[in-house]
Design a protein around this motif. Structure first.
Motif, PDB file in Angstrom:
ATOM      1  N   ASN A  20       8.364   6.380  -0.775  1.00 44.41           N
ATOM      2  CA  ASN A  20       9.077   5.369  -1.559  1.00 44.41           C
ATOM      3  C   ASN A  20       8.185   4.288  -2.156  1.00 44.41           C
ATOM      4  OD1 ASN A  20      11.550   6.618  -0.910  1.00 44.41           O
ATOM      5  ND2 ASN A  20      11.585   5.550   1.040  1.00 44.41           N
ATOM      6  N   ARG A  21       6.915   4.268  -1.762  1.00 47.08           N
ATOM      7  CA  ARG A  21       6.008   3.228  -2.252  1.00 47.08           C
ATOM      8  C   ARG A  21       4.707   3.881  -2.696  1.00 47.08           C
ATOM      9  NH1 ARG A  21       6.568   0.052   3.080  1.00 47.08           N
ATOM     10  NH2 ARG A  21       8.446   1.193   3.488  1.00 47.08           N
ATOM     11  N   ALA A  22       4.557   4.051  -3.989  1.00 46.99           N
ATOM     12  CA  ALA A  22       3.434   4.808  -4.557  1.00 46.99           C
ATOM     13  C   ALA A  22       2.068   4.225  -4.218  1.00 46.99           C
ATOM     14  CB  ALA A  22       3.592   4.909  -6.071  1.00 46.99           C
ATOM     15  N   ASN A  23       1.986   2.931  -3.970  1.00 50.69           N
ATOM     16  CA  ASN A  23       0.694   2.307  -3.691  1.00 50.69           C
ATOM     17  C   ASN A  23       0.348   2.278  -2.210  1.00 50.69           C
ATOM     18  OD1 ASN A  23       0.213   1.814  -6.378  1.00 50.69           O
ATOM     19  ND2 ASN A  23       1.180  -0.186  -6.325  1.00 50.69           N
ATOM     20  N   GLU A  24       1.143   2.949  -1.388  1.00 51.41           N
ATOM     21  CA  GLU A  24       0.892   2.959   0.050  1.00 51.41           C
ATOM     22  C   GLU A  24       0.583   4.364   0.534  1.00 51.41           C
ATOM     23  OE1 GLU A  24       3.710   1.007   2.549  1.00 51.41           O
ATOM     24  OE2 GLU A  24       3.963  -0.652   1.151  1.00 51.41           O
ATOM     25  N   LEU A  25      -0.255   4.421   1.551  1.00 50.75           N
ATOM     26  CA  LEU A  25      -0.610   5.695   2.171  1.00 50.75           C
ATOM     27  C   LEU A  25      -0.148   5.711   3.618  1.00 50.75           C
ATOM     28  CD1 LEU A  25      -4.330   6.271   1.152  1.00 50.75           C
ATOM     29  CD2 LEU A  25      -2.297   7.275   0.128  1.00 50.75           C
ATOM     30  N   ILE A  26       0.151   6.892   4.084  1.00 56.37           N
ATOM     31  CA  ILE A  26       0.381   7.122   5.505  1.00 56.37           C
ATOM     32  C   ILE A  26      -0.794   7.961   5.975  1.00 56.37           C
ATOM     33  CG2 ILE A  26       1.865   8.196   7.223  1.00 56.37           C
ATOM     34  CD1 ILE A  26       4.204   7.670   5.276  1.00 56.37           C
ATOM     35  N   VAL A  27      -1.571   7.403   6.879  1.00 57.09           N
ATOM     36  CA  VAL A  27      -2.774   8.077   7.386  1.00 57.09           C
ATOM     37  C   VAL A  27      -2.531   8.452   8.838  1.00 57.09           C
ATOM     38  CG1 VAL A  27      -5.245   7.840   7.826  1.00 57.09           C
ATOM     39  CG2 VAL A  27      -4.235   6.743   5.823  1.00 57.09           C
ATOM     40  N   VAL A  41     -11.895   5.362   8.863  1.00 57.29           N
ATOM     41  CA  VAL A  41     -10.936   5.397   7.753  1.00 57.29           C
ATOM     42  C   VAL A  41     -11.122   4.167   6.869  1.00 57.29           C
ATOM     43  CG1 VAL A  41      -8.485   5.172   7.177  1.00 57.29           C
ATOM     44  CG2 VAL A  41      -9.209   6.852   8.871  1.00 57.29           C
ATOM     45  N   LEU A  42     -11.171   2.997   7.485  1.00 57.62           N
ATOM     46  CA  LEU A  42     -11.339   1.768   6.710  1.00 57.62           C
ATOM     47  C   LEU A  42     -12.679   1.739   5.987  1.00 57.62           C
ATOM     48  CD1 LEU A  42      -9.745  -0.781   9.196  1.00 57.62           C
ATOM     49  CD2 LEU A  42      -8.794   0.019   7.023  1.00 57.62           C
ATOM     50  N   GLN A  43     -13.732   2.178   6.657  1.00 59.86           N
ATOM     51  CA  GLN A  43     -15.058   2.220   6.049  1.00 59.86           C
ATOM     52  C   GLN A  43     -15.077   3.136   4.826  1.00 59.86           C
ATOM     53  OE1 GLN A  43     -17.834   3.434   9.046  1.00 59.86           O
ATOM     54  NE2 GLN A  43     -19.103   1.639   8.749  1.00 59.86           N
ATOM     55  N   GLN A  44     -14.460   4.290   4.957  1.00 59.78           N
ATOM     56  CA  GLN A  44     -14.425   5.259   3.864  1.00 59.78           C
ATOM     57  C   GLN A  44     -13.693   4.683   2.657  1.00 59.78           C
ATOM     58  OE1 GLN A  44     -16.120   7.959   4.373  1.00 59.78           O
ATOM     59  NE2 GLN A  44     -15.574   9.284   2.692  1.00 59.78           N
ATOM     60  N   LEU A  45     -12.592   3.992   2.896  1.00 59.90           N
ATOM     61  CA  LEU A  45     -11.838   3.390   1.795  1.00 59.90           C
ATOM     62  C   LEU A  45     -12.622   2.269   1.127  1.00 59.90           C
ATOM     63  CD1 LEU A  45      -8.294   3.293   3.422  1.00 59.90           C
ATOM     64  CD2 LEU A  45      -9.081   4.833   1.605  1.00 59.90           C
ATOM     65  N   ILE A  46     -13.286   1.448   1.915  1.00 63.17           N
ATOM     66  CA  ILE A  46     -14.088   0.351   1.362  1.00 63.17           C
ATOM     67  C   ILE A  46     -15.243   0.897   0.539  1.00 63.17           C
ATOM     68  CG2 ILE A  46     -15.657  -1.546   1.990  1.00 63.17           C
ATOM     69  CD1 ILE A  46     -13.685  -2.029   4.399  1.00 63.17           C
ATOM     70  N   GLU A  53      -4.869  -3.970   0.764  1.00 64.82           N
ATOM     71  CA  GLU A  53      -4.087  -5.202   0.799  1.00 64.82           C
ATOM     72  C   GLU A  53      -3.494  -5.467   2.175  1.00 64.82           C
ATOM     73  OE1 GLU A  53      -1.201  -5.308  -2.311  1.00 64.82           O
ATOM     74  OE2 GLU A  53      -2.677  -4.758  -3.828  1.00 64.82           O
ATOM     75  N   ASN A  54      -3.271  -4.396   2.929  1.00 63.45           N
ATOM     76  CA  ASN A  54      -2.659  -4.541   4.245  1.00 63.45           C
ATOM     77  C   ASN A  54      -3.021  -3.308   5.061  1.00 63.45           C
ATOM     78  OD1 ASN A  54      -1.114  -5.350   6.395  1.00 63.45           O
ATOM     79  ND2 ASN A  54       0.845  -5.038   5.389  1.00 63.45           N
ATOM     80  N   PHE A  55      -3.051  -3.492   6.366  1.00 61.08           N
ATOM     81  CA  PHE A  55      -3.354  -2.393   7.271  1.00 61.08           C
ATOM     82  C   PHE A  55      -2.545  -2.605   8.533  1.00 61.08           C
ATOM     83  CE2 PHE A  55      -5.728  -0.944  10.976  1.00 61.08           C
ATOM     84  CZ  PHE A  55      -5.897   0.392  10.668  1.00 61.08           C
ATOM     85  N   SER A  56      -1.830  -1.579   8.964  1.00 66.70           N
ATOM     86  CA  SER A  56      -1.138  -1.687  10.249  1.00 66.70           C
ATOM     87  C   SER A  56      -1.315  -0.392  11.007  1.00 66.70           C
ATOM     88  CB  SER A  56       0.343  -2.023  10.066  1.00 66.70           C
ATOM     89  OG  SER A  56       1.057  -0.907   9.636  1.00 66.70           O
ATOM     90  N   LYS A  57      -1.410  -0.532  12.293  1.00 66.78           N
ATOM     91  CA  LYS A  57      -1.664   0.606  13.164  1.00 66.78           C
ATOM     92  C   LYS A  57      -0.432   0.841  14.016  1.00 66.78           C
ATOM     93  CE  LYS A  57      -4.677   1.406  16.997  1.00 66.78           C
ATOM     94  NZ  LYS A  57      -5.856   0.961  17.699  1.00 66.78           N
ATOM     95  N   ASP A  58       0.159   2.017  13.860  1.00 66.73           N
ATOM     96  CA  ASP A  58       1.311   2.411  14.668  1.00 66.73           C
ATOM     97  C   ASP A  58       0.882   3.504  15.613  1.00 66.73           C
ATOM     98  OD1 ASP A  58       3.004   0.694  13.304  1.00 66.73           O
ATOM     99  OD2 ASP A  58       3.533   2.209  11.823  1.00 66.73           O
ATOM    100  N   SER A  59       1.257   3.390  16.840  1.00 66.32           N
ATOM    101  CA  SER A  59       0.952   4.421  17.828  1.00 66.32           C
ATOM    102  C   SER A  59       2.222   5.195  18.141  1.00 66.32           C
ATOM    103  CB  SER A  59       0.410   3.804  19.110  1.00 66.32           C
ATOM    104  OG  SER A  59      -0.798   3.152  18.864  1.00 66.32           O
TER     105      SER A  59
END
Length: 75
Positions: A20-27, A41-46, A53-59
């Protein structure tokens, strides 16, 4: 490169666009996040100049992991 291309180089990492949100990824990272995979993951994107813009970690909860495992064995 775009974010999906950048993350495709990482072993054990899958990425998809949010439905539903084209600018967001599910990793999704296979295995234990303590092995530095989240940082990778963050290093590769940088390094690919992908704006973050935002990062959240779900377990996954243990019960969800169990149900997922059961579904895989029944498939």
């Amino acid at each position: 490169p775009d974010a999906l291309t950048a993350l495709s180089a990482l072993e054990g990492v899958t990425a998809e666009r949010h439905a539903n949100r084209a600018n967001e990824l599910i990793v999704t990272i296979q295995g234990s996040p303590q092995n530095g995979a989240v940082n990778s993951v963050l290093q590769q994107l940088i390094q690919a100049d992908v704006p973050i813009e935002n990062f959240s970690k779900d377990s996954m909860r243990l019960s969800d992991a169990f149900l997922s495992m059961i579904e895989e064995t029944q498939a």
